[in-house]
Design an enzyme around this catalytic site. Sequence first.
Site, mmCIF file in Angstrom:
data_model
loop_
_atom_site.group_PDB
_atom_site.id
_atom_site.type_symbol
_atom_site.label_atom_id
_atom_site.label_comp_id
_atom_site.label_asym_id
_atom_site.label_seq_id
_atom_site.Cartn_x
_atom_site.Cartn_y
_atom_site.Cartn_z
ATOM 1 N N LEU A 51 -13.781 0.993 -16.044
ATOM 2 C CA LEU A 51 -14.183 2.011 -15.084
ATOM 3 C C LEU A 51 -13.154 2.010 -13.969
ATOM 4 O O LEU A 51 -12.623 0.952 -13.603
ATOM 5 C CB LEU A 51 -15.566 1.699 -14.494
ATOM 6 C CG LEU A 51 -16.775 1.713 -15.434
ATOM 7 C CD1 LEU A 51 -18.029 1.267 -14.675
ATOM 8 C CD2 LEU A 51 -16.983 3.081 -16.047
ATOM 9 N N ASP A 52 -12.876 3.167 -13.407
ATOM 10 C CA ASP A 52 -12.003 3.217 -12.246
ATOM 11 C C ASP A 52 -12.585 2.336 -11.139
ATOM 12 O O ASP A 52 -13.809 2.165 -11.040
ATOM 13 C CB ASP A 52 -11.868 4.653 -11.726
ATOM 14 C CG ASP A 52 -11.088 5.545 -12.667
ATOM 15 O OD1 ASP A 52 -10.359 5.008 -13.528
ATOM 16 O OD2 ASP A 52 -11.207 6.781 -12.547
ATOM 17 N N GLN A 53 -11.729 1.811 -10.316
ATOM 18 C CA GLN A 53 -12.185 0.925 -9.239
ATOM 19 C C GLN A 53 -13.250 1.592 -8.376
ATOM 20 O O GLN A 53 -14.207 0.955 -7.940
ATOM 21 C CB GLN A 53 -10.996 0.501 -8.374
ATOM 22 C CG GLN A 53 -11.364 -0.458 -7.248
ATOM 23 C CD GLN A 53 -10.154 -1.050 -6.562
ATOM 24 O OE1 GLN A 53 -9.079 -1.110 -7.142
ATOM 25 N NE2 GLN A 53 -10.309 -1.486 -5.325
ATOM 26 N N ARG A 150 -12.841 13.055 -12.890
ATOM 27 C CA ARG A 150 -12.383 13.378 -11.534
ATOM 28 C C ARG A 150 -11.485 14.609 -11.554
ATOM 29 O O ARG A 150 -11.605 15.503 -10.700
ATOM 30 C CB ARG A 150 -11.669 12.164 -10.935
ATOM 31 C CG ARG A 150 -12.569 10.951 -10.817
ATOM 32 C CD ARG A 150 -11.807 9.634 -10.683
ATOM 33 N NE ARG A 150 -11.131 9.535 -9.392
ATOM 34 C CZ ARG A 150 -10.346 8.515 -9.074
ATOM 35 N NH1 ARG A 150 -10.144 7.519 -9.939
ATOM 36 N NH2 ARG A 150 -9.773 8.471 -7.888
#
Length: 224
Positions: A51-53, A150
């Site tokens: 997962l993205d930070q 995103r």
Amino acid sequence: MLDIISEHPDFYVIYKPANVSVHQTSEQSGIIPLVQNHLGNPAPLWLVHRLDQVTSGLLVLARSQQAAQTFGHLFSSQQITKYYLAITAGRPKKKQGKIIGDMTKTRNGSWKLLHTKHNPAITEFVSTSLPPGKRLCLIHPLTGKTHQIRVALKSLGAPIVGDLRYYPKNLEPADRCYLHAYVLQFNWQGQQLRFCAPPQEGQCFLASPCQEVLARYSTPWTFF
């Protein structure tokens, strides 16, 4: 807010807080040492997806190399279904449907969506009004491109609130990036498994208007 959602002999499903990196960085040790410390158990774990930070929510950690290889196959062959939640700013060009297009890397590690469809990112979503002036989106990515969700929502003119990479700097600040990995479902050794974890952090996610809508999105697989 690190939490163990499910403990299986072959894997853990955990809740990753926002702004925790899955990989080691100069500022953070990465998610695996955090989980080992949380469990009080230094046994090896394998990161099988990411997962993205800035993204909170469900993350799977394998407990053996064999399980990690099996998960690698499941993810690469798109046999694991994922649903996300996001709060967006602005009025999107459409309120639901598919967002399809190739993605190309731009400067500073960002990505953008193209009109071509040679190897496209494909994202399904539905959205509903979230006063004042925002929308709550339920998202089903059909591919797994970097920053896919995103970039897809930004392409509709509705960037994710608090996304410092893709959110216009002149918009209001937020206490976090409002993207959350909500549901994972997959078949493991003949058993169909489904894990769901609502957001535990973020003023907008926890506010009453959002909680009321989330009650409708508690079975996201019925929307697609």
